[in-house]
Design a protein around this motif. Structure first.
Motif, PDB file in Angstrom:
ATOM      1  N   ARG A 266       0.836  -1.200   0.000  1.00  0.00           N
ATOM      2  CA  ARG A 266       0.000   0.000   0.000  1.00  0.00           C
ATOM      3  C   ARG A 266       0.873   1.254   0.000  1.00  0.00           C
ATOM      4  O   ARG A 266       0.593   2.214  -0.697  1.00  0.00           O
ATOM      5  CB  ARG A 266      -0.909  -0.015   1.230  1.00  0.00           C
TER       6      ARG A 266
ATOM      7  N   PRO B 286       3.743   8.821   5.052  1.00  0.00           N
ATOM      8  CA  PRO B 286       2.438   8.982   5.701  1.00  0.00           C
ATOM      9  C   PRO B 286       2.077   7.743   6.510  1.00  0.00           C
ATOM     10  O   PRO B 286       2.588   6.655   6.262  1.00  0.00           O
ATOM     11  CB  PRO B 286       1.486   9.156   4.522  1.00  0.00           C
ATOM     12  N   LYS B 287       1.218   7.941   7.497  1.00  0.00           N
ATOM     13  CA  LYS B 287       0.673   6.795   8.229  1.00  0.00           C
ATOM     14  C   LYS B 287      -0.570   6.341   7.484  1.00  0.00           C
ATOM     15  O   LYS B 287      -1.486   7.127   7.283  1.00  0.00           O
ATOM     16  CB  LYS B 287       0.288   7.220   9.643  1.00  0.00           C
ATOM     17  N   LEU B 288      -0.587   5.105   7.087  1.00  0.00           N
ATOM     18  CA  LEU B 288      -1.726   4.612   6.335  1.00  0.00           C
ATOM     19  C   LEU B 288      -2.490   3.596   7.155  1.00  0.00           C
ATOM     20  O   LEU B 288      -1.887   2.749   7.813  1.00  0.00           O
ATOM     21  CB  LEU B 288      -1.244   3.968   5.033  1.00  0.00           C
ATOM     22  N   SER B 289      -3.787   3.703   7.107  1.00  0.00           N
ATOM     23  CA  SER B 289      -4.573   2.713   7.840  1.00  0.00           C
ATOM     24  C   SER B 289      -4.743   1.481   6.956  1.00  0.00           C
ATOM     25  O   SER B 289      -4.558   1.534   5.747  1.00  0.00           O
ATOM     26  CB  SER B 289      -5.926   3.303   8.227  1.00  0.00           C
ATOM     27  N   ASP B 290      -5.060   0.344   7.584  1.00  0.00           N
ATOM     28  CA  ASP B 290      -5.220  -0.885   6.813  1.00  0.00           C
ATOM     29  C   ASP B 290      -6.536  -0.841   6.043  1.00  0.00           C
ATOM     30  O   ASP B 290      -7.554  -0.428   6.567  1.00  0.00           O
ATOM     31  CB  ASP B 290      -5.211  -2.086   7.757  1.00  0.00           C
TER      32      ASP B 290
END
Lengths: 606, 267
Positions: B144, B248-252
Motif C-alpha cells: 500500500r 504517511p501513516k496509512l490505515s489498513d
C-alpha cells in the motif's frame, strides 16, 4: 492561567488553523525570547492516509452511516464521540459532497442572524444528516488540534505535556464582538481547553513581526508612527491601527488604537470571482462546465492567480481543466488567463483605487451573496479600508493616516496586491498632503498570527513587549428616552455607554450615577449595542439617535433576580473586561453587596 | 512437565518450612516442660503439684536425683536437644515430600501432562499463524505504501489517466494543454512529498572531483574509469535525492491494490 511548559498560539482561522509553540524549558540566555516553532498538524489527507501539514484546513466533513466504521476515516488516536473529520481530506472530500461539508465555522460564530448554539451546519444539508452548531463546529476543530497535539507531543498519556495543561493563546479577529468572543471561549471549553486567553489577530501578526525583527524592531518604527495592520485571509478581512509612543522611561511602547468592522470577504472570494469570470468566457464559446469541472476551474484559477501575481510573473497563464474519467485529453478545456484580465477582475474588483471619502456600497449587486452568511455587499476591500481610516480622526477631526503598514494573510502573498493597497494608501497621503507611508515586511503571511500569539504568551510572562489595547469597541445599553409615549410607535431608545473603548483587561467600569429599579422574580432584559469607531465616548455618556451615530445593536443581556420580600431592587451596572478577553455584565444592588451576572443572549434577535 | 517441577519446588518449600516450624515449637515445648518439671523436683521445693480441675494435690519427696538430672540436661544439652528434634522433623518432612512428589508426578503425568502438551503445541501453532498473519499484513502495508505515491500522483495530477491515453489520436496542441496541467500538479505533489534536490549541486558540464571513499550509490562513474580515486570528470547529470522523506501513516484497507477508487455519482 497555568504556567505550562509550552506556550501555544492557536490561530483558529476561517479557512486554515495554524498552531505555533515555544518550549519554555529550553535553556536560553536571560531576557532572550524562547524559540517559536510550528506544530505540524497530523490529519487525514486522503482516504486512510494521515500526514503532517503546516496548517489544518478549517473544514469539517460530516460522517454518516456507512462511513462510521470505515478504516478510511480512522485517525491514529482515539476519538471520542465525533461525527466529523477535519482537515485537508475534509476539504477535498467535502468539495465532492458539499451537503456534508462545514466550512467557515468562524464566520458563523459571529453571525447574529442565527442561533449559534443550535445545530444548523452544514448549512446546505438537505438530507437528514447530523448537524452541528457553529460553536460545536469550532469545538470540533479545536478538539482535532488537541488530540493531534496530545498524540504527537505527549504520546497520548503524559499529562504534563498535554495541550490542556499548556498556556494557550487563541486568536480571534479584532472585530469579534463580546458575544463571538464568549462563544469562542465556550467552544474551547467544550473541546477540553479550559484555560485559554484570547488575543486579537492583527495584534498577533504585529507581534510576529516584532519577534522576527528581534531587538531591531525599535529601529524600524519611531515615535509617532501609526501602523496599519492589514490582515486579509481566506474568508475575512480585518484591520487594526497600532500607535507607537514613547513611554516615561524613554522606551517605545505600542498601543492598539482602533479596530475595524468584521468583513466577510477574503481570498476565496477572489478565486471564486476569477473562476466565474472564466466560466462566463467559456459560455460565450458555448462550453458549459458541470460542477466537477467548475471545481477544477477554481483550483486552476488559484494557481494561475498565484503565478500571474508573483513579482515577475508572465503576462498570461494557461488555465486547464482536464476531462473527467478516461477522456482526459479529449475533454480538456484550455483557456488563457491574461494578466490584464486578472488585474481587472481582482485588483479593480476587490482593490479599486478610491478616495478616502468613499464609502462601501450598501446594495448587494455582486451575485456573491448567499443566504446564511452575510457576505459583504461591496467586495471592494479598499473602500472598507477608507471607511475604517476616515472614521479614526485626530483632535481636529481630520482622519489620521497610517505611516506604516504591515500586511498579513494569504492574499497578501501576492506582491501585486500589496503594491496596489500601498498605492491606494499613498494616494490618500498625497491627497491630504501629509507624510508618507512605508511597508513593514512581514515574515510569513500564513503563519504569523499563530506565531505572534505564542510570542504574546511569552510577553505576558514578562519576557517581551506588550501592545496596550484593551477593549476594541465601546459598548452601550439601550435606555428609554424621556418623552411621552405615542400609541403605535415604538419608543425611541438612547444609548448609555457602559464600557468605553480601550478599557484594560482585568478592569471594570460601574455606571454609578445611573440607577435602575429591577423587578424581583421576573426576567430582566436589556439591549446591548456596540461601536468600533467611537473611541471618545466616556462611561455614562448618553447618545441620542444612536442608530445614526455608528452604533449597532448587538444582542441582549438577561438575568432573573432572586429576591426575598422586596419588589424592586435598585441596581447599578458594572462591566468587567476579564483577563481572558471576554466581557461580563453585572447588576449590583445599591443597598447591599448582592450581584447578579447578566448572560449574553446568543439567539438571534426577533 | 514444567507443572510437576514447579509443584515439586513449591511443595518442598512449603513442607520444609511447615515442619521446621512445628519442630521448633515442639523442641521449645519439651525444653520448657523439662525445665518446669525439674524445678518441681528440685531439693528445697515443697514438691506439691496441684493438678488443676480435680482439686487433688500430689506431694513428691524423693526424686531429687531425677530433678538434678533433668536440670543438667536442660541447661547443658538444650541446643542439642532442640536441634535433634528439629532434625527429626526435617527428615520426616523430606520423606513426606518425596512420597508426595512421586505420587503427584504420576498423577500429573497421567492426567495433566496430556492436555498441557496439546495446549503447548496449539499455542505454538497459533503463534506461527500469527507471525504469518503479521508478515502478510506487513507485506500488504508495504504494498500500500508503495502504491500510495502513485495514487497521490493520480489523485492530484491524473497521471495514470494520462498514461492510459492513446496519444496518436490527438494533435500535439491538445496533448500539450493536458500535459501542462498534469505536469504542474504532479510536480507539486513530488515536491510536497520528496522535494528532490540534485546530488551534486553544480552546473552540468562542470569539472568535478570524486574523492576517495565516495558513495557509489550516490555517484555513478562512467567513461574511462580505471585505478583508484580521486577521479576528475565532467558532471553529466546532477542526480536527484529526496531532501524530504515524510512517510504517511496509512490505515489498513480491505484491498491494498486499489490505486484510485471508481467514482459513482449518486443521483
Amino acid at each position: 492561567m497555568k504556567e505550562g511548559r509550552y506556550i501555544v498560539g492557536i490561530d483558529l482561522g476561517t479557512t486554515n488553523c495554524v498552531v505555533a509553540y515555544s518550549d519554555m524549558q529550553v535553556e536560553r540566555a536571560p531576557r532572550e525570547m524562547a524559540k517559536i516553532e510550528l506544530f505540524r498538524v497530523p490529519q487525514l489527507t486522503g482516504p486512510g492516509a494521515v500526514e503532517l501539514r503546516d496548517s489544518l484546513p478549517s473544514f469539517l466533513y460530516v460522517k454518516e452511516g456507512h462511513e462510521d466504521d470505515s478504516d478510511a476515516l480512522q485517525l491514529p488516536w482515539q476519538e471520542e464521540e465525533t461525527i466529523t473529520v477535519a482537515g485537508e481530506f475534509a476539504r477535498e472530500r467535502g468539495a465532492e459532497v458539499p451537503h456534508k461539508l462545514i466550512s467557515s465555522a468562524k464566520s458563523w460564530l459571529c453571525n447574529s442572524a442565527v442561533d449559534r448554539e443550535s445545530p444548523i451546519l452544514p448549512w446546505e444539508a438537505t438530507k437528514d444528516i447530523e448537524k452541528l452548531s457553529p460553536v460545536q463546529a469550532s469545538c470540533a476543530l479545536l478538539r482535532h488540534i488537541k488530540n493531534a497535539w496530545n498524540h504527537e507531543m505527549a504520546g497520548d498519556d503524559d499529562p504534563s505535556l498535554c495541550l490542556e495543561n499548556q498556556s494557550i493563546y487563541l486568536t480571534v479577529p479584532a472585530s469579534f464582538d463580546a458575544v463571538a468572543r464568549e462563544l469562542t471561549v465556550k467552544a474551547a471549553k467544550m473541546a477540553g481547553l479550559k484555560d485559554i486567553v484570547l488575543i486579537e489577530e492583527p495584534q498577533s501578526a504585529f507581534y510576529a513581526w516584532i519577534d522576527k525583527a528581534g531587538d531591531d524592531w525599535r529601529d524600524q518604527v519611531e515615535k509617532g508612527d501609526l501602523v496599519l495592520v492589514c490582515d486579509i485571509g481566506g474568508g475575512t478581512s480585518d484591520f487594526s491601527l497600532i500607535e507607537v509612543n514613547e513611554g516615561a522611561d524613554g522606551l517605545l511602547n505600542l498601543e492598539r488604537v482602533a479596530v475595524g468592522n468584521h468583513l466577510l470577504v477574503g481570498g476565496d472570494n477572489l478565486d471564486l470571482t476569477l473562476s466565474y469570470f472564466l466560466a462566463a468566457k467559456l459560455r460565450e464559446k458555448k462550453q458549459n462546465l458541470d460542477t466537477w469541472q467548475m471545481r477544477g476551474l477554481v483550483h486552476a484559477c488559484r494557481k494561475a492567480k498565484e503565478a500571474l501575481f508573483s513579482s515577475d510573473g508572465p503576462d498570461e497563464y494557461p488555465v486547464t481543466v482536464l476531462g473527467r474519467g478516461s477522456s482526459l485529453i479529449k475533454g480538456t478545456i484550455k483557456l488563457n488567463l491574461e494578466l490584464a484580465d486578472v488585474e481587472q477582475v481582482v485588483l479593480d474588483g476587490f482593490f479599486p483605487a478610491c478616495s478616502l471619502d468613499d464609502k462601501p456600497a450598501g446594495s448587494s449587486a455582486t451575485g456573491m451573496k448567499e443566504f446564511g452568511l452575510s457576505y459583504e455587499a461591496d467586495p471592494a476591500i479598499t473602500r472598507h479600508l477608507a471607511q475604517f481610516i476616515s472614521s479614526h480622526t485626530d483632535d481636529q477631526g481630520n482622519p489620521r493616516l497610517p505611516t506604516a503598514v504591515v500586511f498579513n494573510g494569504g492574499v497578501m502573498k501576492s506582491p501585486l496586491i500589496r503594491e496596489r493597497i500601498l498605492d491606494v494608501l499613498k494616494q490618500w497621503h498625497s491627497a491630504s498632503e501629509s507624510g508618507e507611508i512605508r511597508q513593514i515586511n512581514a515574515f510569513d503571511y500564513d503563519l504569523s498570527v499563530a506565531w505572534g500569539a505564542s510570542y504574546y504568551g511569552q510577553a505576558a510572562r514578562g519576557d517581551g513587549i506588550k501592545i496596550r489595547g484593551g477593549l476594541g469597541m465601546s459598548y452601550y445599553m439601550a435606555i428609554e428616552a424621556s418623552m411621552p409615549a405615542v400609541p403605535g410607535l415604538a419608543m425611541p431608545t438612547r444609548a448609555l455607554c457602559i464600557a468605553p473603548f480601550g478599557m484594560e483587561d482585568g478592569s471594570q467600569a460601574e455606571s454609578k450615577d445611573r440607577l435602575f429599579n429591577l423587578v424581583v422574580g421576573e426576567k430582566v432584559t436589556f439591549d446591548i449595542m456596540s461601536s468600533p469607531n467611537r473611541p471618545d465616548d466616556q462611561l455614562g455618556d448618553v447618545i441620542d439617535n444612536w442608530e445614526d451615530m455608528g452604533i449597532t445593536g448587538l444582542t441582549s443581556i438577561e438575568t432573573e433576580l432572586e429576591g426575598t420580600d422586596e419588589r424592586f431592587i435598585p441596581v447599578t451596572f458594572e462591566v468587567k473586561v476579564t483577563e481572558i478577553g471576554t466581557l461580563e455584565f453585572w447588576a449590583c444592588s445599591r443597598d447591599d453587596d448582592r450581584k447578579w451576572r447578566l448572560e449574553l443572549n446568543v439567539r438571534p434577535k426577533v | 512437565m514444567n507443572m510437576t517441577k514447579a509443584y515439586a519446588t513449591r511443595s518442598f518449600i512449603v513442607i520444609v518450612l511447615f515442619m521446621l516450624t512445628i519442630g521448633g515449637a515442639v523442641g521449645a515445648g519439651i525444653y520448657f516442660g523439662l525445665k518446669k518439671t525439674a524445678r518441681f523436683f528440685a531439693p528445697g521445693s515443697d514438691g506439691i503439684i496441684t493438678i488443676p480441675g480435680i482439686n487433688e494435690t500430689v506431694t513428691i519427696q524423693s526424686l531429687a536425683d531425677a530433678a538434678r538430672f533433668l536440670d543438667m540436661v536442660t541447661t547443658q544439652y538444650a541446643v542439642g536437644l532442640i536441634a535433634s528434634i528439629v532434625l527429626v522433623f526435617l527428615v520426616l518432612s523430606l520423606i513426606l515430600w518425596v512420597i508426595l512428589k512421586l505420587s503427584v508426578a504420576s498423577l500429573f503425568g497421567n492426567l495433566v501432562s496430556m492436555p498441557a502438551d496439546k495446549k503447548d503445541r496449539k499455542s505454538g501453532e497459533s503463534a506461527k499463524k500469527k507471525d504469518h498473519v503479521d508478515k502478510r499484513l506487513e507485506q500488504e502495508r508495504q504494498k500500500r505504501l508503495f502504491l500510495h505515491f502513485i495514487s497521490v500522483l493520480q489523485r492530484e495530477g491524473r497521471l495514470l489517466d494520462f498514461f492510459a491515453e492513446e496519444l496518436s489520436l490527438y494533435d500535439d496542441e491538445q496533448i500539450g494543454a493536458a500535459v501542462r496541467s498534469v505536469q504542474e500538479d504532479c510536480k507539486k505533489s513530488v515536491n510536497k512529498y520528496l522535494s528532490p534536490v540534485p546530488v551534486i549541486d553544480k552546473e552540468e558540464g562542470d569539472v568535478v572531483e570524486v574523492d576517495l571513499g565516495f558513495d557509489p550509490n550516490a555517484i555513478k562513474l562512467t567513461g574511462n574509469v580505471s585505478g583508484e580515486p580521486p577521479f576528475k570528470g565532467v558532471l553529466r547529470h546532477r542526480g536527484w535525492k529526496a531532501a524530504k522523506n515524510e512517510v504517511p501513516k496509512l490505515s489498513d484497507v480491505q484491498d491494498t491494490s486499489i490505486i484510485a477508487p471508481a467514482e459513482v455519482e449518486v443521483e
